[in-house]
Write a protein that holds these residues in place. Structure first.
Motif, short mmCIF file in Angstrom:
data_model
loop_
_atom_site.label_atom_id
_atom_site.label_comp_id
_atom_site.label_asym_id
_atom_site.label_seq_id
_atom_site.Cartn_x
_atom_site.Cartn_y
_atom_site.Cartn_z
N VAL A 103 0.80 -1.27 -0.05
CA VAL A 103 -0.13 0.07 0.14
C VAL A 103 0.75 1.29 -0.04
N PHE A 104 0.42 2.26 -0.31
CA PHE A 104 1.09 3.63 -0.49
C PHE A 104 0.56 4.63 0.38
N ARG A 105 -0.58 4.87 0.71
CA ARG A 105 -1.23 5.70 1.42
C ARG A 105 -1.70 5.15 3.05
N PRO A 106 -1.31 5.96 4.11
CA PRO A 106 -1.64 5.51 5.60
C PRO A 106 -2.97 4.95 5.63
N GLU A 107 -4.03 5.57 4.99
CA GLU A 107 -5.35 5.32 5.15
C GLU A 107 -5.61 4.01 4.30
N ASP A 108 -4.97 3.51 3.31
CA ASP A 108 -5.07 2.00 2.89
C ASP A 108 -4.50 1.11 3.80
N GLU A 109 -3.41 1.61 4.44
CA GLU A 109 -2.79 0.59 5.49
C GLU A 109 -3.67 0.29 6.28
N GLU A 110 -4.39 1.22 6.89
CA GLU A 110 -5.56 0.96 7.93
C GLU A 110 -6.48 0.15 7.54
N LEU A 111 -7.08 0.20 6.19
CA LEU A 111 -8.18 -0.51 5.61
C LEU A 111 -7.67 -2.00 5.52
N TYR A 112 -6.33 -2.33 5.28
CA TYR A 112 -5.86 -3.72 5.02
C TYR A 112 -5.65 -4.29 6.43
N ILE A 113 -5.11 -3.52 7.73
CA ILE A 113 -5.14 -4.11 8.66
C ILE A 113 -6.49 -4.42 9.50
N ALA A 114 -7.61 -3.52 8.99
CA ALA A 114 -8.83 -3.84 9.18
C ALA A 114 -9.31 -5.18 8.74
N ALA A 115 -9.11 -5.41 7.34
CA ALA A 115 -9.59 -6.56 6.72
C ALA A 115 -8.77 -7.82 7.32
N LEU A 116 -7.60 -7.77 7.28
CA LEU A 116 -6.79 -8.79 8.30
C LEU A 116 -7.24 -9.32 9.33
N ARG A 117 -7.31 -8.39 10.33
CA ARG A 117 -8.27 -8.60 11.43
C ARG A 117 -9.47 -9.45 11.33
N ARG A 118 -10.30 -8.84 10.41
CA ARG A 118 -11.40 -9.50 10.35
C ARG A 118 -11.28 -10.94 10.02
N ALA A 119 -10.26 -11.21 8.93
CA ALA A 119 -10.11 -12.36 8.36
C ALA A 119 -9.66 -13.57 9.41
N PHE A 120 -8.70 -12.90 10.11
CA PHE A 120 -8.19 -13.79 11.14
C PHE A 120 -8.96 -13.72 12.64
N GLY A 121 -10.30 -13.18 12.61
CA GLY A 121 -11.21 -13.50 13.73
C GLY A 121 -10.61 -12.38 14.77
N LEU A 122 -10.20 -11.14 14.73
CA LEU A 122 -9.71 -10.48 15.79
C LEU A 122 -10.60 -9.13 15.83
#
Length: 551
Positions: free
Chosen positions: A230-249
């Motif tokens: 990712v290039f933008r901080p806001e995209d980084e946050e979106l991927y962290i959220a997506a990863l949390r959701r995917a791993f049940g966090l």
């Protein structure tokens, strides 16, 4: 370098003859030098998602094969990187356009487009369909291959359809499959396909990317490492959220690494602190956001209403709207402006933001730091900076000049304030004694603060410091320079923002710290020599000062 890239961007490889070997070799040498200056990041050394989220790899083994990394994809040493292409498959033809298609072609060099021409010829110049992946060599990139994929494009006002979702899934899946089939390929870096200029919703795109990668890795052991780039901080946050959701966090849980919170922020602080420790020279640069961090926010409506209730009652909303404003009487104009200057230029409280910058500046010899600012409010000087080390490129509220101007003379503002304030009616903000309305002492005409607001600006008072600043900056070439830029946006980017980027661009030893709550992004060519913070400047500078153990 920008000119060379622009010329290569508009080159039509289908119409023009191939570049000669000598020209191509020279271009390759230039681009390889630029790649070294950007720095190379080995994907194998990046922490995995299991580290980022604190996951037990025995329960979530796939997390150890996934990386989330914010930076310049053209600096990644990885087997394959993904390019979000258009259906023409020949790259972007708009010079210096910030799309990833342009960035990758510019860094790889013209032979990448030549390879794409071969693909187009093989498919009889038909548009590349959505959801496929085409592999080319990477040439001057640290990666070995570039995978070109066309994702869905969402036109303004159109809703995303199930077909769009399916096309995006197909793009990611095709790239993963292609990477797994390339010779000796074990790793891939995925960009954010379709979510930039192509308009696909970023949060939805992140969830699709994560789900598709997890499904692929669960059924394919070939790829050891998949990097979500990712290039933008806001995209980084979106991927962290997506990863949390995917791993049940829980979605609101902080990212952790080995149990430590705020790992990304702390890692950037650690890097910036080390750069400052090692620095020979420090350039401190401040824009309007720096004054805002000190409480002097020209867009703050509540602040304006509190300081100037009579002006708010007239329908005005903030201090910023008076820049270039002309629809008022001289009595109202100077009743307001002189009152505002009294507060902003001479009586604004000292600020810890400036205090922390001063501590960083004073941690080295005076000749080893300089200040560049677009702010005319004198905050640096009032907070203890040596005024001979502060270049105020846009002028200074502490000086007045003739608006014609009839001469090159300037004079101090403070006596005009002292003469006028006793005659300012707080109920109307107007001066009640016309004799104290500022006029040019030479021609009797209208005056203005000595700030860069038009071709009437007198820059003579700033020439000596401008020359001193540029000479100092030249002396830092090829030395360890750290640029700390705070709050410089896009109102006047040519004054602070672009010069800071250029100073780092032209010095391979330089490092860049950008602090900006709204525009923290840095050019892709500087990503590996930069850290950017979208947190407030007060927090970041306090932590940097503490990390440097400065009193």
């Amino acid at each position: 370098m920008r000119t060379v890239r622009a010329l290569l961007t508009v080159r039509d490889a289908m119409e023009n003859a191939p570049l000669g070997n000598k020209v191509q070799a020279d271009i390759d040498l230039l681009l390889q030098h630029a790649s070294v200056a950007r720095g190379v990041v080995d994907a194998a050394t990046l922490p995995s998602v299991s580290d980022l989220l604190g996951l037990d790899i025995t329960q979530h083994p796939l997390a150890s094969r996934i990386v989330l990394w914010r930076g310049d994809i053209t600096s990644l040493k990885v087997d394959a990187i993904v390019n979000a292409a258009n259906s023409g498959l020949l790259g972007c033809f708009r010079p210096n356009h910030p799309c990833i298609d342009n960035v990758i072609h510019a860094a790889a060099g013209p032979r990448l487009r030549d390879d794409c021409v071969l693909i187009r010829r093989a498919q009889q110049y038909q548009p590349e369909p959505n959801g496929t992946a085409r592999a080319t060599r990477a040439y001057n990139l640290p990666s070995r291959f570039v995978l070109h994929t066309v994702g869905p494009a969402i036109e303004r006002g159109r809703d995303v359809t199930p077909r769009d979702d399916a096309d995006l899934i197909s793009s990611y899946r095709s790239c993963l499959q292609c990477a797994s089939e390339l010779p000796d390929s074990r790793s891939i870096a995925l960009c954010c396909v379709s979510t930039g200029v192509f308009g696909f919703p970023a949060a939805r795109g992140a969830r699709i990317a994560v789900a598709t990668v997890l499904e692929f890795l669960a059924n394919n052991p070939t790829l050891d490492r998949v990097v979500f780039n990712v290039f933008r901080p806001e995209d980084e946050e979106l991927y962290i959220a997506a990863l949390r959701r995917a791993f049940g966090l829980p979605l609101d849980a902080p990212a952790v690494s080995n149990g430590q919170p705020d790992v990304a922020f702390n890692a950037k602080l650690s890097k910036a602190t080390q750069w400052l420790r090692d620095a020979d020279y420090v350039l401190i640069a401040g824009g309007a956001g720096l004054s805002a961090a000190a409480g002097l926010d020209y867009n703050d409506r509540a602040l304006f209403k509190r300081l100037f209730p009579a002006m708010a009652a007239r329908g005005h909303r903030c201090m910023y709207e008076f820049i270039g404003f002309t629809n008022w009487t001289p009595e109202l104009q100077w009743g307001y402006l002189l009152s505002q200057l009294d507060k902003a230029r001479y009586n604004w409280p000292l600020s810890s933001v400036y205090g922390n910058l001063l501590a960083i500046a004073q941690s080295r010899a005076a000749e080893h730091h300089f200040v560049l600012t677009s702010n005319a409010d004198g905050m640096f000087e009032r907070n203890g900076f040596d005024k001979t080390r502060v270049y105020t490129a846009q002028g200074e509220y502490g000086r007045m000049q003739c608006l014609k101007p009839c001469t090159q003379q300037v004079w101090p503002t403070r006596p005009l304030i002292d003469a006028a304030l006793p005659f300012v009616d707080p109920a109307t903000q107007e001066i009640t004694n016309a004799d104290v309305v500022p006029r040019c002492p030479n021609c009797g005409g209208p005056v203005m603060m000595n700030v860069r607001g038009g071709n009437w600006f007198i820059d003579q008072p700033y020439r000596e410091l401008r020359a001193a600043f540029h000479n100092w900056l030249k002396s830092t070439r090829d030395k360890r320079l750290v640029v700390i830029e705070v709050g410089a946006g896009f109102n006047t980017p040519m004054v602070v923002r672009y010069p800071c980027e250029d100073a780092v661009e032209h010095n391979p030893q330089a490092r860049f710290i950008r602090i900006n709550t709204e525009h923290s992004e840095v050019p892709s060519s500087l990503t590996n020599r930069s850290v950017s913070f979208d947190q407030d400047a007060t927090t970041v500078l306090e932590r940097l000062r503490a990390g440097l153990n400065l009193v």
